[in-house]
Design an enzyme around this catalytic site. Structure first.
Site, PDB file in Angstrom:
ATOM      1  N   ASP A   1      -5.317  39.634   2.665  1.00 49.85           N
ATOM      2  CA  ASP A   1      -4.508  38.548   3.374  1.00 49.85           C
ATOM      3  C   ASP A   1      -3.884  37.393   2.551  1.00 49.85           C
ATOM      4  O   ASP A   1      -4.474  37.216   1.328  1.00 49.85           O
ATOM      5  CB  ASP A   1      -5.446  37.862   4.487  1.00 49.85           C
TER       6      ASP A   1
ATOM      7  N   GLY B   1      -6.134  38.130  10.693  1.00 49.14           N
ATOM      8  CA  GLY B   1      -5.487  38.116  12.125  1.00 49.14           C
ATOM      9  C   GLY B   1      -6.189  38.525  13.336  1.00 49.14           C
ATOM     10  O   GLY B   1      -7.421  39.333  12.839  1.00 49.14           O
ATOM     11  N   GLN B   2      -5.692  38.640  14.334  1.00 42.21           N
ATOM     12  CA  GLN B   2      -6.488  39.264  15.456  1.00 42.21           C
ATOM     13  C   GLN B   2      -6.786  40.458  15.488  1.00 42.21           C
ATOM     14  O   GLN B   2      -7.828  40.816  15.563  1.00 42.21           O
ATOM     15  CB  GLN B   2      -5.659  38.844  16.826  1.00 42.21           C
TER      16      GLN B   2
ATOM     17  N   ASP C   1      -0.004  38.355  -1.060  1.00 42.44           N
ATOM     18  CA  ASP C   1       1.288  38.168  -0.001  1.00 42.44           C
ATOM     19  C   ASP C   1       1.927  39.329  -0.302  1.00 42.44           C
ATOM     20  O   ASP C   1       2.582  39.652  -1.219  1.00 42.44           O
ATOM     21  CB  ASP C   1       2.075  36.848  -0.854  1.00 42.44           C
TER      22      ASP C   1
ATOM     23  N   LYS D   1      10.930  44.823  14.890  1.00 38.64           N
ATOM     24  CA  LYS D   1       9.919  45.863  15.317  1.00 38.64           C
ATOM     25  C   LYS D   1      10.865  47.094  15.431  1.00 38.64           C
ATOM     26  O   LYS D   1      10.422  48.265  14.882  1.00 38.64           O
ATOM     27  CB  LYS D   1       9.024  45.598  16.454  1.00 38.64           C
TER      28      LYS D   1
ATOM     29  N   GLY E   1      -3.281  41.409   6.224  1.00 40.86           N
ATOM     30  CA  GLY E   1      -3.073  40.603   7.432  1.00 40.86           C
ATOM     31  C   GLY E   1      -4.579  40.755   8.001  1.00 40.86           C
ATOM     32  O   GLY E   1      -4.705  40.787   9.231  1.00 40.86           O
TER      33      GLY E   1
ATOM     34  N   TYR F   1      11.473  39.023  16.955  1.00 45.75           N
ATOM     35  CA  TYR F   1      10.215  39.762  16.864  1.00 45.75           C
ATOM     36  C   TYR F   1      10.658  41.475  17.082  1.00 45.75           C
ATOM     37  O   TYR F   1      10.473  42.207  16.478  1.00 45.75           O
ATOM     38  CB  TYR F   1       9.262  39.352  17.573  1.00 45.75           C
TER      39      TYR F   1
HETATM   40  C1  AKB Z   1       3.303  39.304  21.111  1.00 42.88           C
HETATM   41  O1  AKB Z   1       3.116  38.746  22.300  1.00 42.88           O
HETATM   42  O2  AKB Z   1       4.353  38.698  20.560  1.00 42.88           O
HETATM   43  C2  AKB Z   1       2.388  40.471  20.618  1.00 42.88           C
HETATM   44  C3  AKB Z   1       3.186  41.622  21.162  1.00 42.88           C
HETATM   45  C4  AKB Z   1       3.342  42.099  22.394  1.00 42.88           C
HETATM   46  O3  AKB Z   1       3.573  42.248  20.239  1.00 42.88           O
HETATM   47  N1  AKB Z   1       1.225  40.048  21.436  1.00 42.88           N
END
Ligand code: AKB
Length: 317
Positions: free
Chosen positions: A34, A11-12, A52, A146, A8, A142
């Site tokens: 990436d 990415g940022q 990938d 996590k 990755g 998300y």
């Molecule tokens: C998001 O906003 O999804 C991320 C995070 C806080 O994990 N920057």
């Protein structure tokens, strides 16, 4: 011999992490990887592999080819995008993690870094100075991925002696590479509008406080955690990391000190609900005590650097 792969890398976080790791450990010893077939300018200083992370065989081949010893796994869908593509978010965020954890379980690699997030917390979590151990109950796709990932990291550490280390990142602010699809992204976007002398339309309300961090602090935290002696890493799931906490109204006021004509309007969208479910500030005492974490950037310093460095064209690299 340390041989690192950053998955990755475009990415940022990945872009800046690759640059920092190459400076510290040598350009040839850090493989950027990436799913993208075009290599960003900032990543051209060393080896690159298009992989990938969900393709286990391709991942194994790239790891063997470079005799990789450590993986930083950053490929993931962030909170806003994950709400729009829940099944793909779950697949990418979990399959990628399993593929990498299994490489460590099978002793192909020695160490793993995997990023968690403040998104593991939910609406029932204490909002201020959120402790390391508390009610979690994330309400976003998300956040669910996590939290599940954290549980798997701890499981692999305890059952299979895998050396996996993790941080619950707050919102990350940087100018070299844009974030994509997060709820905290407003705190990056706002600088581009300020630089272009455009009114900024903020997708969160003025009073929404969230934990944030300048990227240099986040990169330092990540490498310090990975370089700390293994016996100091007591938390095998993921460490709280606090950073600084501010609202859109507060960052706007700070930017206005240098840009007095800068204007803002508040037009909250679906991301408001996500932000409302997250902590306002984080207690990172365990990270301080276990591996000596200490942040350097406050809001004033962060705004100064961002305003000096963001380009009005958008991305810097
Ligand atoms: C998001 O906003 O999804 C991320 C995070 C806080 O994990 N920057």
């Amino acid at each position: 011999m340390k041989k690192i792969m950053v998955i990755g890398a475009s990415g940022q976080i990945g872009t800046e992490l690759v640059v920092a790791l190459r400076e510290q450990f040598g350009h040839e010893n850090v493989v950027a990887s990436d799913v993208k077939d075009t290599v960003k300018e900032a990543l051209k200083g060393g080896p690159y592999e298009q992989v990938d992370v969900m393709d286990n065989e391709a991942l194994k081949a790239a790891v063997n080819k470079h005799a990789i010893t450590e993986i930083y796994l950053l490929a993931a869908l962030l909170s806003g995008t994950a709400e729009k593509h829940p099944e793909f978010a779950w697949k990418l965020n979990m399959e990628g993690l399993f593929n990498v954890l299994n490489l460590a379980k099978d002793k192909v690699i020695k160490k793993v870094f995997w990023p968690s997030s403040i998104a593991v917390f939910g609406p029932n979590t204490p909002k201020n100075n959120t402790p390391q151990y508390t009610i979690m109950e994330p309400s976003t796709v998300y956040g669910i991925s996590k939290l599940a990932g954290e549980r798997w990291c701890e499981y692999y550490a305890k059952q299979y002696d895998v050396d996996v280390r993790s941080i619950r990142y707050p919102g990350l602010i940087s100018y070299t590479s844009l974030p994509g699809g997060g709820t905290t992204d407003y705190a990056v976007d706002i600088f581009y509008s300020a630089k272009r002398n455009e009114k900024y339309s903020c997708f969160l309300t003025e009073k929404t406080a969230l934990p944030m961090m300048y990227m240099e602090d986040a990169i330092r935290a990540t490498i310090s955690l990975m370089e700390a002696p293994r016996d100091t890493i007591k938390i095998k799931s993921s460490y709280n990391l606090g950073g600084i906490s501010f609202t859109p109204e507060e960052i706007y006021a700070e930017i206005k000190k240098s840009k007095p004509d800068f204007e803002i309007e508040y037009t909250p969208d679906f991301r408001q609900k996500i932000a409302d479910s997250w902590p306002s500030s984080i207690d990172d005492t365990d990270a301080q005590n276990d591996w000596g974490w200490k942040g350097k950037y406050n809001l004033e310093k962060l705004c100064k650097i961002m305003l000096e460095n963001v380009l009005d064209t958008g991305i810097n690299v």
